[in-house]
Design a protein around this motif. Structure first.
Motif, PDB file in Angstrom:
ATOM      1  N   GLN A 119       0.830  -1.200   0.000  1.00  0.00           N
ATOM      2  CA  GLN A 119       0.000   0.000   0.000  1.00  0.00           C
ATOM      3  C   GLN A 119       0.866   1.252   0.000  1.00  0.00           C
ATOM      4  OE1 GLN A 119      -2.109  -1.001   3.597  1.00  0.00           O
ATOM      5  NE2 GLN A 119      -3.898  -1.759   2.469  1.00  0.00           N
ATOM      6  N   THR A 122       1.737   2.645  -3.381  1.00  0.00           N
ATOM      7  CA  THR A 122       0.697   3.447  -4.044  1.00  0.00           C
ATOM      8  C   THR A 122       0.735   4.885  -3.550  1.00  0.00           C
ATOM      9  OG1 THR A 122      -1.047   2.996  -2.421  1.00  0.00           O
ATOM     10  CG2 THR A 122      -0.772   1.407  -4.204  1.00  0.00           C
ATOM     11  N   ARG A 125       3.380   6.769  -5.579  1.00  0.00           N
ATOM     12  CA  ARG A 125       2.895   7.177  -6.904  1.00  0.00           C
ATOM     13  C   ARG A 125       1.981   8.381  -6.776  1.00  0.00           C
ATOM     14  NH1 ARG A 125       2.805   1.515  -7.853  1.00  0.00           N
ATOM     15  NH2 ARG A 125       0.627   1.320  -7.202  1.00  0.00           N
TER      16      ARG A 125
END
Length: 330
Positions: A119, A122, A125
């Motif tokens: 997680q 992410t 990003r």
């Protein structure tokens, strides 16, 4: 089975490993868990791991058991922060103009500890999406803490207050003299952090940009101006922020009186604009913006010290906006 070299840390490593390597979409079997523990120099029997899982529940770490075919998988369920909540906090950090890029990256790295490593990727990003202008004062994060400390201790503070000059350098106001004030609050307005403080020299409550404050120190003197602060109208801080959204992108040329340079440096940043002198006290620069009514309203709000000079089609749009604006005031 021989004991591992770090056996006394078994519970700690097990909880760390489960939080980092498992989530709702990623789980581990018991053999995989034991193998991961061995990397930390820890050996463990199944029964002892089951007991540790039960103890983790007491610490608020939920371990979910799931049967898939012949295999049994284990993963962390409820966490202190759900992924959606962490993403929300990351968005707030990244979009906060008063937090520098460096401090934003540091805070977001720490936020990753609340979710699994999968997680957390992410979140990384998510971080690179936003490329907005942020504060250039690395100490702002600590300035906020220092002001809060002074408020809690009911003491005055001393600091140097700065502004931008035409050479993109921060220069001290009042010739470098110290500002000594009584802080009463902090507020976030117009994408910036402001300190609300009482100035005993003229008996008024004023606001100061926290990112323009430097070398803050807490004095031994007690604060003054409590009565004046209670009567202070916070609505004065409400401003119409300029957001360049919803329009067509254009590179525009703006001319301005040099005293207005700080407005543009705060808005666009030092790296994206270059000032060119065009007279004794005037300069110009070009920058790409989304041309919209918000943009025109922002220009009008600065009065005669700022003028849009190109391109011609955008200048014409500004004139039409001005006609409608002043007609609406009749």
């Amino acid at each position: 089975m021989s004991r591992g070299t770090n056996q006394k840390f078994k519970f700690t490593y097990l909880m760390k490993m489960m939080q980092e390597k498992t989530d709702d979409d990623h789980a581990l079997t018991m053999p995989q868990i034991r193998k991961e523990l061995e990397k930390y120099g820890v050996t463990a029997e199944r029964k002892s791991i089951y007991a540790d899982f039960a103890d983790m529940e007491k610490f608020g770490v939920e371990i979910i058991k799931e049967q898939i075919g012949r295999e049994t998988y284990y993963h962390v369920g409820t966490r202190a922060f759900e992924l959606a909540e962490v993403k929300l906090l990351v968005d707030a950090i990244q979009s906060s103009k008063f937090i520098t890029q460096t401090k934003s990256r540091n805070l977001i790295t720490k936020m990753k500890s609340f979710v699994s490593q999968y997680q957390g990727s992410t979140l990384q990003r998510q971080v690179i999406i936003n490329d907005r202008v942020k504060s250039m004062n690395e100490s702002v994060f600590y300035n906020v803490d220092e002001v809060y400390t002074a408020i809690n201790e009911n003491k005055k503070i001393r600091f140097k207050y700065y502004k931008w000059d035409i050479n993109k350098k921060l220069i001290a106001r009042k010739g470098g003299d110290w500002f000594e004030l009584s802080p009463w609050g902090l507020t976030w307005a117009d994408e910036n952090y402001y300190m609300i403080a009482y100035d005993e020299w003229d008996g008024n409550v004023k606001t100061y940009r926290v990112d323009k404050m430097m070398r803050i120190s807490i004095l031994e003197e007690k604060r003054e101006g409590q009565k004046e602060f209670k009567a202070f109208d916070m609505s004065k801080l409400s401003k119409t922020t300029f957001g360049m959204y919803g329009g067509h992108k254009k590179r525009v040329k703006i001319q301005f009186e040099n005293s207005m340079c700080g407005v543009f440096l705060d808005r666009f940043g030092k790296e994206d604009i270059n000032f060119k002198p065009i007279g004794e006290n005037w300069s110009e620069f070009s920058v790409e913006v989304s041309v919209s009514q918000h943009f025109f309203g922002w220009l009008f709000g600065m009065g005669p010290k700022v003028r849009l000079v190109g391109p011609d089609d955008v200048v014409e749009e500004l004139k039409e906006y001005g006609k409608a604006y002043f007609k609406g005031m009749e």
